[in-house]
Design a protein around this motif. Structure first.
Motif, short mmCIF file in Angstrom:
data_model
loop_
_atom_site.label_atom_id
_atom_site.label_comp_id
_atom_site.label_asym_id
_atom_site.label_seq_id
_atom_site.Cartn_x
_atom_site.Cartn_y
_atom_site.Cartn_z
N ARG A 141 -21.39 -22.14 -17.53
CA ARG A 141 -21.29 -20.83 -16.85
C ARG A 141 -22.67 -20.32 -16.46
NH1 ARG A 141 -17.38 -19.93 -21.09
NH2 ARG A 141 -15.27 -20.12 -20.24
N ASN B 223 -24.19 -19.25 -12.80
CA ASN B 223 -24.87 -17.97 -12.58
C ASN B 223 -26.24 -18.18 -11.94
OD1 ASN B 223 -22.90 -16.24 -13.54
ND2 ASN B 223 -23.60 -16.36 -15.66
N SER C 125 -25.82 -18.88 -8.32
CA SER C 125 -25.58 -17.61 -7.62
C SER C 125 -26.90 -16.91 -7.31
CB SER C 125 -24.68 -16.70 -8.47
OG SER C 125 -24.52 -15.45 -7.85
N THR D 297 -17.56 -10.49 -4.15
CA THR D 297 -18.69 -10.71 -5.06
C THR D 297 -18.50 -11.95 -5.94
OG1 THR D 297 -17.78 -9.40 -6.88
CG2 THR D 297 -19.04 -8.21 -5.21
N GLN E 198 -19.33 -12.15 -9.04
CA GLN E 198 -18.86 -11.69 -10.36
C GLN E 198 -17.35 -11.80 -10.49
OE1 GLN E 198 -19.76 -7.61 -11.23
NE2 GLN E 198 -19.46 -7.84 -13.42
N LYS E 199 -16.63 -11.52 -9.39
CA LYS E 199 -15.17 -11.56 -9.41
C LYS E 199 -14.63 -12.94 -8.98
CE LYS E 199 -10.95 -9.52 -9.28
NZ LYS E 199 -10.53 -8.46 -8.35
N LYS F 174 -16.31 -15.95 -8.79
CA LYS F 174 -16.79 -16.94 -9.77
C LYS F 174 -16.94 -18.37 -9.25
CE LYS F 174 -15.48 -14.68 -14.11
NZ LYS F 174 -15.13 -13.35 -13.61
N TYR G 150 -10.93 -12.35 -4.55
CA TYR G 150 -11.60 -11.07 -4.83
C TYR G 150 -10.60 -9.91 -4.83
CZ TYR G 150 -14.77 -7.10 -4.49
OH TYR G 150 -15.41 -5.90 -4.73
N LYS H 258 -31.99 -5.35 -6.34
CA LYS H 258 -30.98 -5.06 -7.36
C LYS H 258 -31.28 -3.72 -8.03
CE LYS H 258 -28.52 -7.23 -11.18
NZ LYS H 258 -28.39 -8.42 -12.04
N GLY I 128 -23.27 -8.79 -4.70
CA GLY I 128 -22.97 -8.09 -5.95
C GLY I 128 -22.81 -6.59 -5.77
#
Length: 463
Positions: free
Chosen positions: A75, A79, A82, A115, A117-118, A120, A156, A330, A338
């Motif tokens: 994982r 990340n 990403s 995104t 995050q959702k 993946k 998403y 960010k 994101g």
């Protein structure tokens, strides 16, 4: 205040295209920008990431048999991929010869939010981004169809959970509320029936596809029309509605020109968008050329991308650590891939909260001093800032060395796009005194101090 500098910022992310606008003329410049090519190759950072449903299933099986630490490492690796994708995009925005396509891709990215995050799955996020880039200046209706059939979007907005007998309305609702018509231009029944038409549209190998045993083939009523409608037909019906052009023209005017566009302009350009059958390029051509002729400076607050890339360009920092640029974005609330929610970044006044303003001033100090963005790390500072001669921690600010204190102040004001009132002029002349000698040793540092003071003014936050 030079319109070419203003429009270089509006149609890109810095002043670097001002000379091209001057040389080519505005209309020719737009033609060249619209005809920029799309690189359809898959970046190397995605080499090890799953690209098909089959590969994804294989990885999921591996996760079941792996230890907690091994699963965590896998994982973590995705990340990191990403993060690499964010950096890849920042570099494209920063380095493209004609960045209008990237500016427009970023607009669509914040319109059709999806995104990591959702979702993946990095490759699906990349595919989604490429759809936006490819169709950036194309047809709004066609783009909506393509986005709706992307794996990223059905994941998403939970359409993977939308099936006959167990309807999920998320995608149907946002298709109407956020992507096309806007609140008040549809009914709850349209949402429910649209969700039935989208039932069974789930993940496919390269893009979303309907699954025979999950789709709902009931006859539905959608905006007064009856039929067994699926995704493309639903979108065709939406674009027949009276409100179809106005949500997007309002958002385009906000993205490029005015934080608060007049309803008169929204209607005027929306009517034109309908007339050209929802083709985006002629609409942008009309907006840009007609608004170019007006005095529109100071009508919009700069987003963090424009703010930091303009500074980088003015200070001629050729090499800058994109990871630190991403960290700044960010921190400012403009995390690529994101966004905080499906509505995306609100922009406008949110780009100028007291915290955001303080962060920007801190970054201006760091960049003017030739130091890294936001981290007290000498190694990263040295990697981040190099001028053309390769010297560490150095910046170079252009100014007319044959001028006087007043002409240099005026030159910088014109480049930074604001006019000083009497009090501000006095402040600037205190920093760069009447007997200032631009050819003397240390003159560059004195002008740099003036520049740093200017970019901290509220006026510099506007475009």
């Amino acid at each position: 205040m030079h319109p070419n500098s203003l429009w270089s910022l509006r149609l890109g992310f810095s002043n670097k295209e001002a000379q091209k606008i001057e040389t080519l003329g505005f209309k020719r410049f737009l033609e060249v920008a619209f005809n920029s090519k799309v690189d359809d190759s898959i970046p190397s950072f995605l080499n090890e990431s799953p690209k098909t449903l089959e590969e994804l299933k294989t990885i999921r099986q591996q996760l079941k048999t792996q230890s907690a630490d091994e699963a965590k490492d896998l994982r973590l690796k995705e990340n990191q991929v990403s993060q690499e994708m964010k950096i890849w995009w920042i570099e494209k925005m920063r380095s493209d010869e004609f960045p209008l396509r990237e500016k427009m891709t970023c607009f669509w990215h914040n319109h059709y939010v999806s995104t990591f995050q959702k979702v993946k799955v990095n490759h699906w996020i990349f595919q989604h981004n490429q759809i936006l880039r490819t169709h950036a200046f194309g047809n709004f209706k066609t783009l909506t169809k393509e986005v709706l059939k992307s794996n990223a979007m059905v994941r998403y907005l939970d359409n993977v959970d939308n099936r006959k007998g167990k309807i999920n309305e998320n995608l149907s609702r946002e298709l109407l509320e956020l992507f096309t018509l806007g609140i008040g231009n549809y009914t709850e029944e349209d949402i429910k029936n649209g969700a039935k038409g989208l039932a069974g549209l789930g993940l496919g190998e390269t893009k979303a596809m309907y699954r025979k045993f999950q789709q709902d083939n009931d006859v539905i009523t959608y905006f007064g029309q009856e039929g067994m409608f699926k995704a493309d037909e639903l979108i065709d019906i939406i674009f027949e509605q009276k409100a179809a052009p106005y949500l997007i023209t309002r958002k385009l005017l906000k993205w490029f020109l005015y934080d608060v566009p007049s309803e008169e302009l929204v209607t005027y350009y929306g009517d034109y968008l309908r007339k050209v059958d929802f083709e985006i390029q002629p609409l942008l051509q009309k907006i840009f050329t007609e608004e170019y002729a007006k005095n529109t400076a100071g009508s919009k607050i700069k987003d963090p991308l424009v703010y930091v890339l303009q500074l980088q360009n003015e200070l001629q920092i050729d090499k800058i650590n994109p990871r630190l640029l991403h960290a700044f974005l960010k921190m400012q609330g403009m995390d690529l891939f994101g966004q905080p929610n499906v509505k995306g970044w609100n922009g406008g006044k949110e780009w100028l909260s007291s915290q955001v303003y303080l962060q920007r001033n801190n970054v201006a100090d760091l960049m003017c001093n030739g130091k890294g963005l936001g981290r007290n790390n000498q190694k990263e500072d040295n990697e981040m800032m190099q001028n053309k001669s390769g010297k560490q921690s150095a910046v170079a600010l252009k100014f007319d060395a044959s001028g006087t204190n007043k002409t240099i102040i005026t030159e910088l004001q014109n480049r930074l796009l604001f006019q000083a009132d009497a009090e501000m002029q006095t402040d600037f002349e205190t920093l760069l005194k009447y007997d200032f000698n631009p050819k003397s040793e240390g003159a560059e540092n004195a002008v740099l101090r003036l520049f740093n003071e200017m970019v901290k003014r509220p006026e510099f936050q506007l475009i």
